[in-house]
Design a protein around this motif. Structure first.
Motif, PDB file in Angstrom:
ATOM      1  N   VAL A  45       0.835  -1.199   0.000  1.00  0.00           N
ATOM      2  CA  VAL A  45       0.000   0.000   0.000  1.00  0.00           C
ATOM      3  C   VAL A  45       0.871   1.252   0.000  1.00  0.00           C
ATOM      4  CG1 VAL A  45      -1.654   1.363   1.353  1.00  0.00           C
ATOM      5  CG2 VAL A  45      -1.987  -1.107   1.088  1.00  0.00           C
ATOM      6  N   ALA A  46       1.922   1.251   0.797  1.00  0.00           N
ATOM      7  CA  ALA A  46       2.826   2.405   0.855  1.00  0.00           C
ATOM      8  C   ALA A  46       3.502   2.645  -0.491  1.00  0.00           C
ATOM      9  CB  ALA A  46       3.874   2.185   1.948  1.00  0.00           C
ATOM     10  N   THR A  47       3.913   1.557  -1.157  1.00  0.00           N
ATOM     11  CA  THR A  47       4.548   1.690  -2.470  1.00  0.00           C
ATOM     12  C   THR A  47       3.586   2.312  -3.474  1.00  0.00           C
ATOM     13  OG1 THR A  47       5.996  -0.219  -2.086  1.00  0.00           O
ATOM     14  CG2 THR A  47       5.601   0.410  -4.381  1.00  0.00           C
ATOM     15  N   ALA A  48       2.348   1.810  -3.501  1.00  0.00           N
ATOM     16  CA  ALA A  48       1.353   2.352  -4.424  1.00  0.00           C
ATOM     17  C   ALA A  48       0.996   3.793  -4.066  1.00  0.00           C
ATOM     18  CB  ALA A  48       0.102   1.472  -4.395  1.00  0.00           C
ATOM     19  N   TRP A  49       0.903   4.057  -2.784  1.00  0.00           N
ATOM     20  CA  TRP A  49       0.579   5.401  -2.305  1.00  0.00           C
ATOM     21  C   TRP A  49       1.629   6.415  -2.773  1.00  0.00           C
ATOM     22  CZ3 TRP A  49      -3.231   7.979   0.327  1.00  0.00           C
ATOM     23  CH2 TRP A  49      -2.885   9.178   0.943  1.00  0.00           C
ATOM     24  N   ASN A  50       2.866   6.054  -2.602  1.00  0.00           N
ATOM     25  CA  ASN A  50       3.948   6.957  -3.003  1.00  0.00           C
ATOM     26  C   ASN A  50       4.014   7.120  -4.517  1.00  0.00           C
ATOM     27  OD1 ASN A  50       4.786   7.423  -0.345  1.00  0.00           O
ATOM     28  ND2 ASN A  50       6.069   5.585  -0.339  1.00  0.00           N
ATOM     29  N   HIS A  51       3.788   6.016  -5.222  1.00  0.00           N
ATOM     30  CA  HIS A  51       3.829   6.077  -6.694  1.00  0.00           C
ATOM     31  C   HIS A  51       2.708   6.958  -7.233  1.00  0.00           C
ATOM     32  CE1 HIS A  51       4.673   4.713 -10.781  1.00  0.00           C
ATOM     33  NE2 HIS A  51       3.369   4.541 -10.937  1.00  0.00           N
ATOM     34  N   GLY A  52       1.527   6.857  -6.603  1.00  0.00           N
ATOM     35  CA  GLY A  52       0.380   7.626  -7.081  1.00  0.00           C
ATOM     36  C   GLY A  52       0.358   9.064  -6.600  1.00  0.00           C
ATOM     37  N   LYS A  53       1.281   9.401  -5.682  1.00  0.00           N
ATOM     38  CA  LYS A  53       1.339  10.768  -5.134  1.00  0.00           C
ATOM     39  C   LYS A  53      -0.036  11.207  -4.623  1.00  0.00           C
ATOM     40  CE  LYS A  53       5.290  12.387  -7.896  1.00  0.00           C
ATOM     41  NZ  LYS A  53       5.681  11.066  -8.405  1.00  0.00           N
ATOM     42  N   PHE A  54      -0.674  10.303  -3.887  1.00  0.00           N
ATOM     43  CA  PHE A  54      -2.001  10.599  -3.353  1.00  0.00           C
ATOM     44  C   PHE A  54      -1.932  11.667  -2.268  1.00  0.00           C
ATOM     45  CE2 PHE A  54      -2.521   6.203  -4.881  1.00  0.00           C
ATOM     46  CZ  PHE A  54      -3.694   6.326  -5.614  1.00  0.00           C
ATOM     47  N   ALA A  55      -2.972  12.486  -2.206  1.00  0.00           N
ATOM     48  CA  ALA A  55      -3.114  13.445  -1.113  1.00  0.00           C
ATOM     49  C   ALA A  55      -3.657  12.709   0.115  1.00  0.00           C
ATOM     50  CB  ALA A  55      -4.077  14.557  -1.521  1.00  0.00           C
ATOM     51  N   PRO A  56      -3.356  13.197   1.323  1.00  0.00           N
ATOM     52  CA  PRO A  56      -3.853  12.547   2.541  1.00  0.00           C
ATOM     53  C   PRO A  56      -5.369  12.349   2.511  1.00  0.00           C
ATOM     54  CG  PRO A  56      -2.233  14.205   3.114  1.00  0.00           C
ATOM     55  CD  PRO A  56      -2.504  14.360   1.639  1.00  0.00           C
ATOM     56  N   VAL A  57      -5.834  11.277   3.135  1.00  0.00           N
ATOM     57  CA  VAL A  57      -7.258  10.950   3.141  1.00  0.00           C
ATOM     58  C   VAL A  57      -7.757  10.837   4.575  1.00  0.00           C
ATOM     59  CG1 VAL A  57      -7.215   9.790   0.899  1.00  0.00           C
ATOM     60  CG2 VAL A  57      -6.756   8.467   2.986  1.00  0.00           C
ATOM     61  N   ASP A  58      -9.082  10.851   4.714  1.00  0.00           N
ATOM     62  CA  ASP A  58      -9.705  10.749   6.037  1.00  0.00           C
ATOM     63  C   ASP A  58      -9.945   9.291   6.433  1.00  0.00           C
ATOM     64  OD1 ASP A  58     -10.150  13.667   6.259  1.00  0.00           O
ATOM     65  OD2 ASP A  58     -11.534  13.307   4.586  1.00  0.00           O
ATOM     66  N   ARG A  59     -10.251   8.474   5.445  1.00  0.00           N
ATOM     67  CA  ARG A  59     -10.616   7.088   5.712  1.00  0.00           C
ATOM     68  C   ARG A  59     -10.035   6.183   4.634  1.00  0.00           C
ATOM     69  NH1 ARG A  59     -16.814   6.474   5.818  1.00  0.00           N
ATOM     70  NH2 ARG A  59     -16.557   7.330   7.933  1.00  0.00           N
ATOM     71  N   VAL A  60      -9.534   5.036   5.054  1.00  0.00           N
ATOM     72  CA  VAL A  60      -9.099   4.000   4.118  1.00  0.00           C
ATOM     73  C   VAL A  60     -10.014   2.796   4.300  1.00  0.00           C
ATOM     74  CG1 VAL A  60      -7.255   2.416   3.450  1.00  0.00           C
ATOM     75  CG2 VAL A  60      -6.685   4.742   4.180  1.00  0.00           C
ATOM     76  N   ILE A  61     -10.483   2.227   3.208  1.00  0.00           N
ATOM     77  CA  ILE A  61     -11.222   0.974   3.283  1.00  0.00           C
ATOM     78  C   ILE A  61     -10.494  -0.056   2.439  1.00  0.00           C
ATOM     79  CG2 ILE A  61     -12.841   1.824   1.513  1.00  0.00           C
ATOM     80  CD1 ILE A  61     -14.843  -0.286   2.820  1.00  0.00           C
ATOM     81  N   MET A  62     -10.217  -1.194   3.049  1.00  0.00           N
ATOM     82  CA  MET A  62      -9.428  -2.243   2.410  1.00  0.00           C
ATOM     83  C   MET A  62     -10.262  -3.514   2.268  1.00  0.00           C
ATOM     84  SD  MET A  62      -5.929  -1.706   4.649  1.00  0.00           S
ATOM     85  CE  MET A  62      -4.865  -2.519   3.428  1.00  0.00           C
ATOM     86  N   GLY A  63     -10.366  -4.020   1.045  1.00  0.00           N
ATOM     87  CA  GLY A  63     -10.959  -5.323   0.785  1.00  0.00           C
ATOM     88  C   GLY A  63      -9.837  -6.278   0.421  1.00  0.00           C
ATOM     89  N   LEU A  64      -9.573  -7.273   1.269  1.00  0.00           N
ATOM     90  CA  LEU A  64      -8.369  -8.087   1.133  1.00  0.00           C
ATOM     91  C   LEU A  64      -8.676  -9.581   1.027  1.00  0.00           C
ATOM     92  CD1 LEU A  64      -6.264  -6.463   4.008  1.00  0.00           C
ATOM     93  CD2 LEU A  64      -6.195  -5.863   1.574  1.00  0.00           C
ATOM     94  N   THR A  65      -7.919 -10.261   0.193  1.00  0.00           N
ATOM     95  CA  THR A  65      -7.951 -11.728   0.230  1.00  0.00           C
ATOM     96  C   THR A  65      -7.136 -12.227   1.420  1.00  0.00           C
ATOM     97  OG1 THR A  65      -6.020 -11.901  -1.217  1.00  0.00           O
ATOM     98  CG2 THR A  65      -8.168 -11.931  -2.272  1.00  0.00           C
TER      99      THR A  65
END
Length: 307
Positions: A45-65
């Motif tokens: 998630v951190a790798t994708a977050w940094n690559h996408g240069k996302f702005a900070p968010v209030d809530r994360v929702i994760m659907g995981l296998t």
């Protein structure tokens, strides 16, 4: 306005999408074989977050296998993801919930999604839920990508031994895995072996489409397994419950889809294509209140007051 980051975390890939900006970022997936699974998921998630240069968010929702198996692991993963994203809330659920929300626009019914594994969730109008199969590559996920790929490779190994029928899958395996020498040993020791084996599913489907008898039998068995899963789930909700089919192996032009539809038609069962993906389902759930149709399936972590 609530800023939500959706995470669709599978064994083949992990995808991120924010409600606050366009675009989707995907990185390699994570399986439970990869040591500290929670740290691996958080790292992806951190790798994708940094690559996408996302702005900070209030809530994360994760659907995981690779959904955590205990409360401590839920909290640990949530804390790691919160540290990366700045989110004060992290919601974590099995990807059956987010797949269902995407497939049926967060309404009651049955969703059946196939990728590396199988995600089938039945939801009644009162919010009662039941998961059918989705038991992972070691114990279930019958008819999914790993199921197809592993049986295809097994057929190749049997043919090489002289224990099984000759099959064109042998040539396909040699091309895909750079030869057949020590194939079993190489796959057992491969990085991300579940993903590597599941990638062979498309070769099995292609061989079946070309008339290979061995591959055809594997695909037929897969379709029957998916049909059984769907039938049980629909019967639990209601005979006329909506059934949505989705996932990369159940696209409208795939042989597996066509075979499954034949089984459904033989029982007079109707279906519809999924309205959206698991990632879209995660955004849909995460943008609303925690008291939703999937509330019993979501672990909610809040900064300073972890659940």
């Amino acid at each position: 306005m609530l800023r939500v980051l959706a995470v669709d975390g599978g064994q083949s890939g992990i995808r991120l999408k924010s409600s606050a900006q366009p675009g989707t970022v995907e990185v390699d997936g994570v399986s439970r074989l990869e040591g500290d699974t929670m740290r691996s998921v958080a790292g992806a998630v951190a790798t994708a977050w940094n690559h996408g240069k996302f702005a900070p968010v209030d809530r994360v929702i994760m659907g995981l296998t690779t959904v955590p198996a205990d409360t401590a692991s839920f909290s640990r993963l949530a804390e790691l993801v919160s540290a990366t994203t700045g989110a004060s809330e992290v919601w974590i659920a099995n990807d059956t919930a987010t797949s269902h929300a995407g497939a049926l626009s967060a309404e009651a019914g049955v969703s059946l999604n196939t990728g590396t594994g199988v995600a089938c969730l039945a939801v009644r109008e009162n919010g009662e839920t039941r998961t059918v199969d989705g038991d992972g590559y070691l114990l279930g996920d019958s008819g999914g990508g790993f199921w197809l790929g592993s049986r295809g490779i097994s057929a190749v190994l049997r043919a090489l031994d002289g224990r099984g029928e000759t099959t064109s899958l042998t040539t396909r395996a040699a091309e895909q895995f750079e030869g057949l020498d020590n194939l079993a040993a190489r796959l057992h020791s491969a990085h991300r072996p579940v993903n590597r084996i599941s990638q062979f599913a498309r070769s099995v489907l292609a061989a079946a489409s070309d008339g290979d008898a061995v591959a055809n039998s594997i695909v037929e068995n897969a379709a029957h397994e998916l049909f059984l899963t769907a039938r049980v789930a629909v019967a639990w909700v209601a005979a006329d419950a909506p059934l949505a089919l989705g996932g990369k192996l159940l696209g409208p032009n795939t042989l597996l889809f066509a075979r499954l539809v034949e089984h459904l038609a033989s029982e007079g069962m109707s279906f519809r294509p999924a309205d959206g993906s698991a990632l879209e389902g995660a955004l849909l759930i995460g943008s609303g209140d925690a008291d939703n149709l999937y509330r019993s399936l979501i672990h909610v972590w809040k900064e300073g007051n972890p659940a």
